[in-house]
Design a protein around this motif. Structure first.
Motif, PDB file in Angstrom:
ATOM      1  N   VAL A 236       0.840  -1.194   0.000  1.00 16.44           N
ATOM      2  CA  VAL A 236       0.000   0.000   0.000  1.00 16.44           C
ATOM      3  C   VAL A 236       0.877   1.247   0.000  1.00 16.44           C
ATOM      4  O   VAL A 236       0.623   2.201  -0.734  1.00 16.44           O
ATOM      5  N   ARG A 237       1.934   1.219   0.783  1.00 15.92           N
ATOM      6  CA  ARG A 237       2.850   2.365   0.824  1.00 15.92           C
ATOM      7  C   ARG A 237       3.540   2.561  -0.518  1.00 15.92           C
ATOM      8  O   ARG A 237       3.677   3.687  -1.003  1.00 15.92           O
ATOM      9  N   MET A 238       3.972   1.454  -1.133  1.00 17.60           N
ATOM     10  CA  MET A 238       4.634   1.560  -2.436  1.00 17.60           C
ATOM     11  C   MET A 238       3.685   2.120  -3.487  1.00 17.60           C
ATOM     12  O   MET A 238       4.090   2.970  -4.299  1.00 17.60           O
ATOM     13  N   MET A 239       2.443   1.680  -3.494  1.00 15.59           N
ATOM     14  CA  MET A 239       1.473   2.181  -4.465  1.00 15.59           C
ATOM     15  C   MET A 239       1.165   3.660  -4.222  1.00 15.59           C
ATOM     16  O   MET A 239       1.013   4.427  -5.164  1.00 15.59           O
ATOM     17  N   MET A 240       1.090   4.074  -2.952  1.00 19.69           N
ATOM     18  CA  MET A 240       0.856   5.485  -2.648  1.00 19.69           C
ATOM     19  C   MET A 240       2.034   6.335  -3.106  1.00 19.69           C
ATOM     20  O   MET A 240       1.850   7.419  -3.671  1.00 19.69           O
ATOM     21  N   GLU A 241       3.261   5.864  -2.870  1.00 21.52           N
ATOM     22  CA  GLU A 241       4.434   6.609  -3.307  1.00 21.52           C
ATOM     23  C   GLU A 241       4.462   6.745  -4.824  1.00 21.52           C
ATOM     24  O   GLU A 241       4.776   7.813  -5.355  1.00 21.52           O
TER      25      GLU A 241
ATOM     26  N   VAL B 277       4.301  10.338  -6.846  1.00 15.77           N
ATOM     27  CA  VAL B 277       5.412  10.710  -7.719  1.00 15.77           C
ATOM     28  C   VAL B 277       4.949  10.849  -9.171  1.00 15.77           C
ATOM     29  O   VAL B 277       5.476  11.666  -9.920  1.00 15.77           O
ATOM     30  N   ALA B 278       3.941  10.094  -9.574  1.00 18.19           N
ATOM     31  CA  ALA B 278       3.469  10.145 -10.960  1.00 18.19           C
ATOM     32  C   ALA B 278       2.757  11.456 -11.277  1.00 18.19           C
ATOM     33  O   ALA B 278       2.688  11.851 -12.438  1.00 18.19           O
ATOM     34  N   GLN B 279       2.243  12.143 -10.271  1.00 19.72           N
ATOM     35  CA  GLN B 279       1.565  13.414 -10.504  1.00 19.72           C
ATOM     36  C   GLN B 279       2.601  14.516 -10.652  1.00 19.72           C
ATOM     37  O   GLN B 279       3.553  14.605  -9.890  1.00 19.72           O
TER      38      GLN B 279
ATOM     39  N   HIS C 191      11.930   9.703 -10.771  1.00 17.46           N
ATOM     40  CA  HIS C 191      11.502   9.228  -9.463  1.00 17.46           C
ATOM     41  C   HIS C 191      10.619   7.989  -9.589  1.00 17.46           C
ATOM     42  O   HIS C 191      10.767   7.024  -8.835  1.00 17.46           O
ATOM     43  N   LEU C 192       9.709   8.005 -10.564  1.00 18.86           N
ATOM     44  CA  LEU C 192       8.846   6.848 -10.781  1.00 18.86           C
ATOM     45  C   LEU C 192       9.644   5.662 -11.307  1.00 18.86           C
ATOM     46  O   LEU C 192       9.380   4.518 -10.933  1.00 18.86           O
ATOM     47  N   ASP C 193      10.632   5.929 -12.140  1.00 21.08           N
ATOM     48  CA  ASP C 193      11.488   4.849 -12.623  1.00 21.08           C
ATOM     49  C   ASP C 193      12.239   4.182 -11.472  1.00 21.08           C
ATOM     50  O   ASP C 193      12.408   2.958 -11.448  1.00 21.08           O
ATOM     51  N   ILE C 194      12.686   4.953 -10.510  1.00 16.29           N
ATOM     52  CA  ILE C 194      13.389   4.392  -9.355  1.00 16.29           C
ATOM     53  C   ILE C 194      12.443   3.546  -8.514  1.00 16.29           C
ATOM     54  O   ILE C 194      12.790   2.435  -8.100  1.00 16.29           O
ATOM     55  N   LEU C 195      11.231   4.041  -8.265  1.00 17.28           N
ATOM     56  CA  LEU C 195      10.275   3.284  -7.466  1.00 17.28           C
ATOM     57  C   LEU C 195       9.805   2.015  -8.166  1.00 17.28           C
ATOM     58  O   LEU C 195       9.491   1.024  -7.505  1.00 17.28           O
ATOM     59  N   MET C 196       9.746   2.030  -9.502  1.00 14.40           N
ATOM     60  CA  MET C 196       9.317   0.858 -10.256  1.00 14.40           C
ATOM     61  C   MET C 196      10.467  -0.118 -10.517  1.00 14.40           C
ATOM     62  O   MET C 196      10.243  -1.220 -11.009  1.00 14.40           O
ATOM     63  N   GLY C 197      11.698   0.293 -10.229  1.00 16.16           N
ATOM     64  CA  GLY C 197      12.847  -0.574 -10.453  1.00 16.16           C
ATOM     65  C   GLY C 197      13.360  -0.527 -11.876  1.00 16.16           C
ATOM     66  O   GLY C 197      14.069  -1.426 -12.315  1.00 16.16           O
ATOM     67  N   ARG C 198      13.011   0.517 -12.612  1.00 18.06           N
ATOM     68  CA  ARG C 198      13.444   0.648 -14.001  1.00 18.06           C
ATOM     69  C   ARG C 198      14.596   1.629 -14.154  1.00 18.06           C
ATOM     70  O   ARG C 198      14.901   2.069 -15.257  1.00 18.06           O
TER      71      ARG C 198
END
Length: 140
Positions: free
Chosen positions: A77-82, A86-88, A101-108
């Motif tokens: 839930v925390r990962m999805m909220m982050e 970040v996507a906005q 930032h989104l690439d880092i959170l997604m592992g890309r």
């Protein structure tokens, strides 16, 4: 986020039949689905194509389910909220920027894609930054 631990996406190559494209009279709806030959080939794709299209989503679901099983429900839930935060990008909606930032959170963040070199869209984009900022101000 599904509740399964699948490593490989399932093969969803369902066929469209005349029963799926029929209207309330039981006849094939040509205006909505096209000619009968096109309606029968609507979902006729190769199994590898459906796997490739769903590969990233399946791997992400697996990772979130493993985090849920190991750390509890709060971790995915925390990962999805982050990711959602970040996507906005409320600052300049007209300017298309890469979201590191989104690439880092997604592992890309360690992978290179065609969009990293050539951009996500082809050709120049003429945007009205002032108009987009005014619309963003009026929405809130």
């Amino acid at each position: 986020m599904s509740n399964s631990l699948k490593i490989v996406p399932t093969n969803d190559s369902s066929k469209v039949t005349l029963k799926d494209t029929a209207n309330h009279h039981g006849l094939h709806d040509t205006l909505k689905y096209g000619p009968k030959s096109l309606a029968s080939q609507h979902n006729n794709q190769l199994p590898i194509q459906s796997r490739l299209e769903n590969w990233e989503q399946t791997q992400d679901d697996l990772k979130l389910n493993l985090y849920r099983n190991i750390y509890g429900l709060h971790a995915p839930v925390r990962m999805m909220m982050e990711r959602k935060i970040v996507a906005q990008n409320p600052h300049f909606p007209a300017v298309q920027q890469s979201n590191v930032h989104l690439d880092i959170l997604m592992g890309r963040d360690t992978t290179l894609d065609v969009g990293d070199f050539f951009g996500d869209d082809l050709g120049p984009q003429f945007t009205d930054i002032h108009g987009d900022m005014e619309r963003a101000r009026n929405i809130r």
